[in-house]
Design a protein around this motif. Structure first.
Motif, PDB file in Angstrom:
ATOM      1  N   THR A 105      39.366  50.476  35.218  1.00 37.59           N
ATOM      2  CA  THR A 105      39.394  49.429  34.203  1.00 37.59           C
ATOM      3  C   THR A 105      38.348  48.362  34.481  1.00 37.59           C
ATOM      4  N   LEU A 106      38.008  48.152  35.754  1.00 41.68           N
ATOM      5  CA  LEU A 106      36.968  47.178  36.091  1.00 41.68           C
ATOM      6  C   LEU A 106      35.682  47.486  35.341  1.00 41.68           C
ATOM      7  N   GLY A 107      35.436  48.759  35.041  1.00 39.58           N
ATOM      8  CA  GLY A 107      34.222  49.145  34.339  1.00 39.58           C
ATOM      9  C   GLY A 107      34.173  48.688  32.902  1.00 39.58           C
ATOM     10  N   ASN A 108      35.305  48.275  32.325  1.00 43.73           N
ATOM     11  CA  ASN A 108      35.294  47.745  30.964  1.00 43.73           C
ATOM     12  C   ASN A 108      34.673  46.357  30.885  1.00 43.73           C
ATOM     13  N   PHE A 109      34.629  45.669  32.015  1.00 46.24           N
ATOM     14  CA  PHE A 109      34.084  44.321  32.035  1.00 46.24           C
ATOM     15  C   PHE A 109      32.562  44.348  32.157  1.00 46.24           C
ATOM     16  N   SER A 110      31.911  43.297  31.680  1.00 45.40           N
ATOM     17  CA  SER A 110      30.502  43.108  31.992  1.00 45.40           C
ATOM     18  C   SER A 110      30.388  42.807  33.484  1.00 45.40           C
ATOM     19  N   PRO A 111      29.194  42.927  34.074  1.00 43.17           N
ATOM     20  CA  PRO A 111      29.066  42.605  35.504  1.00 43.17           C
ATOM     21  C   PRO A 111      29.584  41.209  35.854  1.00 43.17           C
ATOM     22  N   ASP A 112      29.292  40.214  35.028  1.00 40.26           N
ATOM     23  CA  ASP A 112      29.785  38.862  35.296  1.00 40.26           C
ATOM     24  C   ASP A 112      31.300  38.786  35.185  1.00 40.26           C
ATOM     25  N   GLU A 113      31.868  39.468  34.176  1.00 44.75           N
ATOM     26  CA  GLU A 113      33.320  39.475  34.011  1.00 44.75           C
ATOM     27  C   GLU A 113      34.006  40.198  35.162  1.00 44.75           C
ATOM     28  N   ALA A 114      33.391  41.278  35.644  1.00 42.29           N
ATOM     29  CA  ALA A 114      33.959  42.011  36.779  1.00 42.29           C
ATOM     30  C   ALA A 114      34.020  41.132  38.013  1.00 42.29           C
ATOM     31  N   LEU A 115      32.955  40.390  38.241  1.00 36.59           N
ATOM     32  CA  LEU A 115      32.947  39.470  39.380  1.00 36.59           C
ATOM     33  C   LEU A 115      34.004  38.390  39.194  1.00 36.59           C
ATOM     34  N   SER A 116      34.119  37.834  38.007  1.00 36.10           N
ATOM     35  CA  SER A 116      35.113  36.779  37.760  1.00 36.10           C
ATOM     36  C   SER A 116      36.527  37.301  37.982  1.00 36.10           C
ATOM     37  N   PHE A 117      36.811  38.527  37.493  1.00 34.79           N
ATOM     38  CA  PHE A 117      38.136  39.084  37.701  1.00 34.79           C
ATOM     39  C   PHE A 117      38.419  39.284  39.185  1.00 34.79           C
ATOM     40  N   LEU A 118      37.473  39.825  39.924  1.00 33.37           N
ATOM     41  CA  LEU A 118      37.699  40.061  41.351  1.00 33.37           C
ATOM     42  C   LEU A 118      37.888  38.743  42.099  1.00 33.37           C
ATOM     43  N   GLN A 119      37.178  37.708  41.699  1.00 34.78           N
ATOM     44  CA  GLN A 119      37.376  36.395  42.323  1.00 34.78           C
ATOM     45  C   GLN A 119      38.777  35.864  42.041  1.00 34.78           C
ATOM     46  N   LEU A 120      39.227  36.021  40.798  1.00 34.34           N
ATOM     47  CA  LEU A 120      40.582  35.599  40.441  1.00 34.34           C
ATOM     48  C   LEU A 120      41.611  36.389  41.244  1.00 34.34           C
ATOM     49  N   ALA A 121      41.421  37.711  41.326  1.00 29.48           N
ATOM     50  CA  ALA A 121      42.360  38.553  42.069  1.00 29.48           C
ATOM     51  C   ALA A 121      42.366  38.193  43.549  1.00 29.48           C
ATOM     52  N   GLN A 122      41.213  37.887  44.089  1.00 25.92           N
ATOM     53  CA  GLN A 122      41.144  37.544  45.519  1.00 25.92           C
ATOM     54  C   GLN A 122      41.952  36.288  45.813  1.00 25.92           C
ATOM     55  N   ARG A 123      41.886  35.313  44.915  1.00 23.75           N
ATOM     56  CA  ARG A 123      42.671  34.093  45.125  1.00 23.75           C
ATOM     57  C   ARG A 123      44.164  34.380  44.986  1.00 23.75           C
ATOM     58  N   LEU A 124      44.534  35.216  44.045  1.00 21.28           N
ATOM     59  CA  LEU A 124      45.944  35.538  43.810  1.00 21.28           C
ATOM     60  C   LEU A 124      46.544  36.329  44.968  1.00 21.28           C
ATOM     61  N   LEU A 125      45.726  37.153  45.619  1.00 17.83           N
ATOM     62  CA  LEU A 125      46.211  38.119  46.611  1.00 17.83           C
ATOM     63  C   LEU A 125      45.912  37.711  48.043  1.00 17.83           C
ATOM     64  N   ARG A 126      45.597  36.459  48.286  1.00 18.77           N
ATOM     65  CA  ARG A 126      45.225  36.025  49.632  1.00 18.77           C
ATOM     66  C   ARG A 126      46.274  36.418  50.658  1.00 18.77           C
ATOM     67  N   GLY A 127      45.788  36.978  51.745  1.00 15.56           N
ATOM     68  CA  GLY A 127      46.690  37.458  52.779  1.00 15.56           C
ATOM     69  C   GLY A 127      47.127  38.891  52.567  1.00 15.56           C
TER      70      GLY A 127
END
Length: 339
Positions: free
Chosen positions: A180-202
């Motif tokens: 599903t990450l491939g549905n995003f533009s490169p910038d959107e993919a990075l933004s989603f992964l940054q959001l997920a990284q903050r949500l999943l810390r630890g």
């Protein structure tokens, strides 16, 4: 087209909504968003529409059919990786974890993980189609009565407010299969992964992505001989007619999908077969013959490229698993705890 992307509402449990709204009000909100985005997408040039609107009940059912097609390798290949490498994946995830699945669909792949995981504490599936998601969650509860299953219907590209965690809840682990990450533009993919990284810390993120490969295999996967993918794409217009009172002539458009090699992505379009006019809420939109509505991108990745993107988002890539033909890859991305 990949695993259902996006979602839009917020439900905290199987019986009610996290913000107390009734299902009918959610439907009104969804229709309002669909109408707003459809008008905006048809007004711009080139015309486009977000793939999140694929996944009404009919679209979700069509996607389930796509996943079983002989030409559509991603689903069975990823399932094979998850099944063959389940003990290794479970070792990375660890015990007593809270699993958050982004774009959960029919909850097929999570079953392989649940069979291998050590005492998962809770499962939060997120998807755009609330009706489809709740039906799948009900089946999962019946098969795993010991597991707390709380469907979440929410826009996971935005900061999420999830149900509160129990006193003894383990770390949070994200599950984002289906490329599903491939549905995003490169910038959107990075933004989603940054959001997920903050949500999943630890904790971490288990991520499935499709790999760059022979364009002929990609073309076949997105132009199946049974025409299911075409029906999936055209269902956007059927949905607009049914929900918004649009007057799209479904026979006046055709499905087109092709591989854009320089951008390493499949593009899906709806092509106007003739000059025509479409009316939505009194607004007229003229289409020239051959003009398209760009409905989806499906970016393909290299293993090294995905790992570099994950590092940029704040993850620490560790294990990666692929099938023998290197068609698909599953990555374990560790999310360091906040300092």
């Amino acid at each position: 087209m990949n695993q259902p992307a996006f979602a839009n509402n917020n439900k905290s449990n199987g019986n009610g909504n996290g913000n107390g709204r009734k299902a009918g009000r959610e439907t009104v909100a969804e229709r309002t968003e669909f109408a707003r985005d459809l008008h905006a997408g048809l007004a711009r040039r080139p015309r486009s529409l977000s793939p999140k609107f694929f996944y009404d009940a009919a679209g979700s059912a069509l996607f389930d059919r796509i996943c079983d097609l002989p030409e559509y390798y991603p689903t069975r290949t990823e399932l094979g990786i998850l099944q063959d490498r389940a003990p290794e994946i479970a070792a990375q995830i660890g015990p007593d974890t809270e699993i958050i699945e982004f774009g959960a669909g029919s909850l097929t792949k999570i079953r392989l993980l649940l069979a291998a995981l050590d005492r998962p504490s809770r499962y939060l599936p997120i998807d755009i189609s609330g009706e489809h998601l709740e039906a799948a969650a009900k089946r999962l509860r019946a098969d795993h009565p010991e597991l707390e299953v709380q469907p979440v219907v929410a826009d996971y590209t935005m900061p999420l407010v999830l149900p509160s965690r129990g006193e003894h809840a383990g770390r949070r682990v994200g599950f984002f299969p289906g490329s599903t990450l491939g549905n995003f533009s490169p910038d959107e993919a990075l933004s989603f992964l940054q959001l997920a990284q903050r949500l999943l810390r630890g904790g971490g993120l288990l991520l499935g992505v499709d790999l760059v490969k022979d364009p002929a295999l990609l073309h076949a996967a997105y132009n199946d001989s049974q025409g299911v993918t075409a029906a999936f794409n055209l269902n956007l217009l059927t949905r607009a007619n049914g929900e918004l009172g649009a007057d799209f002539d479904i026979d006046g458009f055709s499905h087109a999908a092709f591989y854009n090699a320089p951008l390493q992505r499949i593009e899906m379009h709806l092509v106007s077969r003739r000059a025509q006019v479409v009316t939505i809420d009194g607004e007229r939109y003229e289409f020239a013959e051959g003009e398209t509505i760009h409905t989806e991108n499906s970016h393909k990745f290299t293993v090294d490229g995905l790992r570099a993107l994950a590092v940029k988002a704040g993850f620490k890539p560790t294990a990666v698993w692929t099938d023998p033909k290197r068609l698909f890859s599953v990555h374990w991305l560790s999310s360091p705890a906040a300092q």
